[in-house]
Design a protein around this motif. Sequence first.
Motif, PDB file in Angstrom:
ATOM      1  N   PHE A  41       0.821  -1.065   0.017  1.00 22.01           N
ATOM      2  CA  PHE A  41      -0.064  -0.003   0.049  1.00 22.01           C
ATOM      3  C   PHE A  41       0.971   1.256  -0.126  1.00 22.01           C
ATOM      4  N   PRO A  42       1.103   1.787  -1.031  1.00 21.32           N
ATOM      5  CA  PRO A  42       1.993   2.873  -1.266  1.00 21.32           C
ATOM      6  C   PRO A  42       1.504   4.157  -0.388  1.00 21.32           C
ATOM      7  N   VAL A  43       2.373   4.562   0.600  1.00 20.00           N
ATOM      8  CA  VAL A  43       2.082   5.539   1.585  1.00 20.00           C
ATOM      9  C   VAL A  43       2.782   6.748   1.035  1.00 20.00           C
ATOM     10  N   ALA A  44       2.290   8.109   1.210  1.00 18.70           N
ATOM     11  CA  ALA A  44       2.785   9.441   0.568  1.00 18.70           C
ATOM     12  C   ALA A  44       4.102   9.368   1.232  1.00 18.70           C
ATOM     13  N   ASP A  45       5.042  10.146   0.273  1.00 20.54           N
ATOM     14  CA  ASP A  45       6.427  10.301   0.688  1.00 20.54           C
ATOM     15  C   ASP A  45       6.531  11.360   2.067  1.00 20.54           C
ATOM     16  N   TYR A  46       5.377  12.280   2.112  1.00 26.09           N
ATOM     17  CA  TYR A  46       5.680  13.160   3.109  1.00 26.09           C
ATOM     18  C   TYR A  46       5.467  12.787   4.528  1.00 26.09           C
ATOM     19  N   HIS A  47       5.192  11.406   4.643  1.00 25.44           N
ATOM     20  CA  HIS A  47       4.959  10.812   6.073  1.00 25.44           C
ATOM     21  C   HIS A  47       6.170  10.171   6.599  1.00 25.44           C
ATOM     22  N   TYR A  48       7.406   9.957   5.612  1.00 24.97           N
ATOM     23  CA  TYR A  48       8.546   9.378   6.133  1.00 24.97           C
ATOM     24  C   TYR A  48       9.252  10.069   7.032  1.00 24.97           C
ATOM     25  N   GLY A  49       9.378  11.267   6.658  1.00 25.24           N
ATOM     26  CA  GLY A  49      10.320  12.009   7.761  1.00 25.24           C
ATOM     27  C   GLY A  49       9.816  12.270   8.813  1.00 25.24           C
ATOM     28  N   VAL A  50       8.447  12.542   9.030  1.00 23.78           N
ATOM     29  CA  VAL A  50       7.647  12.910  10.190  1.00 23.78           C
ATOM     30  C   VAL A  50       7.808  11.618  11.014  1.00 23.78           C
ATOM     31  N   ILE A  51       7.569  10.395  10.495  1.00 20.01           N
ATOM     32  CA  ILE A  51       7.567   9.215  11.167  1.00 20.01           C
ATOM     33  C   ILE A  51       8.761   8.983  11.652  1.00 20.01           C
ATOM     34  N   ARG A  52       9.903   9.380  10.786  1.00 21.12           N
ATOM     35  CA  ARG A  52      11.152   8.979  11.484  1.00 21.12           C
ATOM     36  C   ARG A  52      11.769  10.001  12.754  1.00 21.12           C
ATOM     37  N   VAL A  53      11.074  11.071  12.725  1.00 21.96           N
ATOM     38  CA  VAL A  53      11.255  11.991  13.719  1.00 21.96           C
ATOM     39  C   VAL A  53      10.436  11.518  15.077  1.00 21.96           C
ATOM     40  N   LEU A  54       9.093  11.287  14.826  1.00 26.06           N
ATOM     41  CA  LEU A  54       8.498  10.754  15.926  1.00 26.06           C
ATOM     42  C   LEU A  54       8.933   9.197  16.606  1.00 26.06           C
ATOM     43  N   THR A  55       9.569   8.588  15.795  1.00 28.41           N
ATOM     44  CA  THR A  55      10.081   7.237  16.141  1.00 28.41           C
ATOM     45  C   THR A  55      11.317   7.733  17.136  1.00 28.41           C
ATOM     46  N   PHE A  56      12.161   8.516  16.670  1.00 33.72           N
ATOM     47  CA  PHE A  56      13.151   8.971  17.355  1.00 33.72           C
ATOM     48  C   PHE A  56      13.043   9.641  18.720  1.00 33.72           C
ATOM     49  N   LEU A  57      11.722  10.344  18.514  1.00 34.65           N
ATOM     50  CA  LEU A  57      11.571  11.131  19.740  1.00 34.65           C
ATOM     51  C   LEU A  57      10.831   9.972  20.836  1.00 34.65           C
ATOM     52  N   GLN A  58      10.248   8.989  20.474  1.00 32.67           N
ATOM     53  CA  GLN A  58       9.683   7.875  21.330  1.00 32.67           C
ATOM     54  C   GLN A  58      10.941   7.171  21.886  1.00 32.67           C
ATOM     55  N   ALA A  59      11.850   7.029  21.055  1.00 28.56           N
ATOM     56  CA  ALA A  59      13.219   6.218  21.611  1.00 28.56           C
ATOM     57  C   ALA A  59      13.904   7.108  22.613  1.00 28.56           C
ATOM     58  N   ALA A  60      14.173   8.435  22.267  1.00 27.30           N
ATOM     59  CA  ALA A  60      14.915   9.442  23.285  1.00 27.30           C
ATOM     60  C   ALA A  60      13.861   9.371  24.682  1.00 27.30           C
ATOM     61  N   GLY A  61      12.589   9.456  24.547  1.00 25.95           N
ATOM     62  CA  GLY A  61      11.881   9.425  25.686  1.00 25.95           C
ATOM     63  C   GLY A  61      12.116   8.168  26.475  1.00 25.95           C
ATOM     64  N   GLY A  62      12.246   7.018  25.703  1.00 24.54           N
ATOM     65  CA  GLY A  62      12.409   5.795  26.469  1.00 24.54           C
ATOM     66  C   GLY A  62      13.726   5.813  27.182  1.00 24.54           C
ATOM     67  N   VAL A  63      14.898   6.349  26.522  1.00 26.17           N
ATOM     68  CA  VAL A  63      16.195   6.442  27.042  1.00 26.17           C
ATOM     69  C   VAL A  63      16.056   7.051  28.359  1.00 26.17           C
TER      70      VAL A  63
END
Length: 166
Positions: A94-116
């Motif tokens: 299911f092709p997801v629009a490209d503009y979601h990729y960067g935001v999801i990377r940032v949000l994943t990083f934020l979750q990981a940083a909060g986890g640390v």
Amino acid sequence: MERAIAKRFGLESPEDWMRHANPRSVITRFTTLPLLVLAVWSRVWLGWYSLIFVGVVVAWSMINPTLFAKQTKIDSWWSKCVAGEYFWANRDKFPVADYHYGVIRVLTFLQAAGGVFLIVGMYLLDVWMTIAGVVWVYLSKMWFLDRMVWIYEEMKDHAGELERGT
């Protein structure tokens, strides 16, 4: 990577995903982090026996996504979160629009940083650092889930495939 993580939680087929799309599954899953924090902190009172409670919480997080009845429609914010995660995890199909990729990377990083931050707080038994870590993880997770709803809304023409289990 998302598919491997989903598989670990028993989310292999569209039917499995529709079980997790049950709002009860998503809402009760939010109990996992506070219970994990409590289980880890219980080492102060219980010593090594606290690992029993950690194990119970880990087991809960593993069985929760498939514990509830299959959702028949994607009609709540909670089920849209899960449906969006399904589309994201299967973005090769299911092709997801490209503009979601960067935001999801940032949000994943934020979750990981909060986890640390949270892990350090639990290790040091620092109440404020632990609370800040929990809040950080939850806020970034909710923002991530909101992004998943956005993805679902853009992909909802394919929702019938998910609902039917095809």
